[in-house]
Design an enzyme around this catalytic site. Sequence first.
Site, PDB file in Angstrom:
ATOM      1  N   LYS A  53       0.937  -1.214  -0.100  1.00  0.00           N
ATOM      2  CA  LYS A  53      -0.030   0.119  -0.131  1.00  0.00           C
ATOM      3  C   LYS A  53       0.998   1.177   0.038  1.00  0.00           C
ATOM      4  O   LYS A  53       1.757   1.344   0.847  1.00  0.00           O
ATOM      5  CB  LYS A  53      -0.924  -0.096   1.398  1.00  0.00           C
ATOM      6  CG  LYS A  53      -1.994   1.251   1.237  1.00  0.00           C
ATOM      7  CD  LYS A  53      -2.711   1.000   2.390  1.00  0.00           C
ATOM      8  CE  LYS A  53      -4.001   1.947   2.571  1.00  0.00           C
ATOM      9  NZ  LYS A  53      -4.651   1.670   3.874  1.00  0.00           N
ATOM     10  N   CYS A  71       0.878  14.951  -6.064  1.00  0.00           N
ATOM     11  CA  CYS A  71       0.068  14.150  -7.294  1.00  0.00           C
ATOM     12  C   CYS A  71      -0.923  13.326  -6.562  1.00  0.00           C
ATOM     13  O   CYS A  71      -0.822  12.736  -5.603  1.00  0.00           O
ATOM     14  CB  CYS A  71       1.324  13.254  -7.867  1.00  0.00           C
ATOM     15  SG  CYS A  71       0.152  12.208  -9.024  1.00  0.00           S
ATOM     16  N   CYS A  73      -2.844  11.580  -9.171  1.00  0.00           N
ATOM     17  CA  CYS A  73      -3.511  11.266 -10.309  1.00  0.00           C
ATOM     18  C   CYS A  73      -2.473  10.042 -10.749  1.00  0.00           C
ATOM     19  O   CYS A  73      -2.818   9.085 -11.635  1.00  0.00           O
ATOM     20  CB  CYS A  73      -3.494  11.841 -11.727  1.00  0.00           C
ATOM     21  SG  CYS A  73      -1.692  12.350 -12.450  1.00  0.00           S
ATOM     22  N   CYS A  82       3.425  16.693  -7.660  1.00  0.00           N
ATOM     23  CA  CYS A  82       2.768  16.796  -9.068  1.00  0.00           C
ATOM     24  C   CYS A  82       3.661  17.501 -10.120  1.00  0.00           C
ATOM     25  O   CYS A  82       4.575  18.499  -9.645  1.00  0.00           O
ATOM     26  CB  CYS A  82       1.413  17.847  -8.810  1.00  0.00           C
ATOM     27  SG  CYS A  82       0.701  18.107 -10.360  1.00  0.00           S
ATOM     28  N   HIS A  86      -1.486  15.269 -14.702  1.00  0.00           N
ATOM     29  CA  HIS A  86      -3.042  15.286 -14.555  1.00  0.00           C
ATOM     30  C   HIS A  86      -3.858  15.861 -15.835  1.00  0.00           C
ATOM     31  O   HIS A  86      -4.644  15.392 -16.158  1.00  0.00           O
ATOM     32  CB  HIS A  86      -3.396  15.498 -13.341  1.00  0.00           C
ATOM     33  CG  HIS A  86      -3.467  16.936 -13.014  1.00  0.00           C
ATOM     34  ND1 HIS A  86      -2.129  17.573 -12.526  1.00  0.00           N
ATOM     35  CD2 HIS A  86      -4.234  18.071 -13.251  1.00  0.00           C
ATOM     36  CE1 HIS A  86      -2.021  18.685 -12.311  1.00  0.00           C
ATOM     37  NE2 HIS A  86      -3.127  19.251 -12.811  1.00  0.00           N
TER      38      HIS A  86
END
Length: 104
Positions: A53, A71, A73, A82, A86
């Site tokens: 996970k 991020c 996405c 990020c 996206h």
Amino acid sequence: MASILPISAPSSLPIRSHPPHPNFNARRMVVVRAEGGSGGEPINPAIRKAEDKVVDSVVIDQLSKPLTPYCRCWRSATFPLCDGSHVKHNKATGDNVGPLLLKK
């Protein structure tokens, strides 16, 4: 959209009516889809796949910038930060995911 139904209360209990939150707009609904793409591929195509996970923690006091985008996405080459991937993902899939913005 969920409907709001009236609630009956005994006459001894007052019913208070609260005004809606100032940012609440009953006519506007945003739907965020947690889908890979139209082919049903996973949301996380390749990042840290050896982990059961993927979980990241950030201590806000340790951020070097006043605003840091993370991020959501799973397409960023600089994950967990990020890099704007996206935008391409959203255009290709019709999704509407954007970054998590952490403010110092």
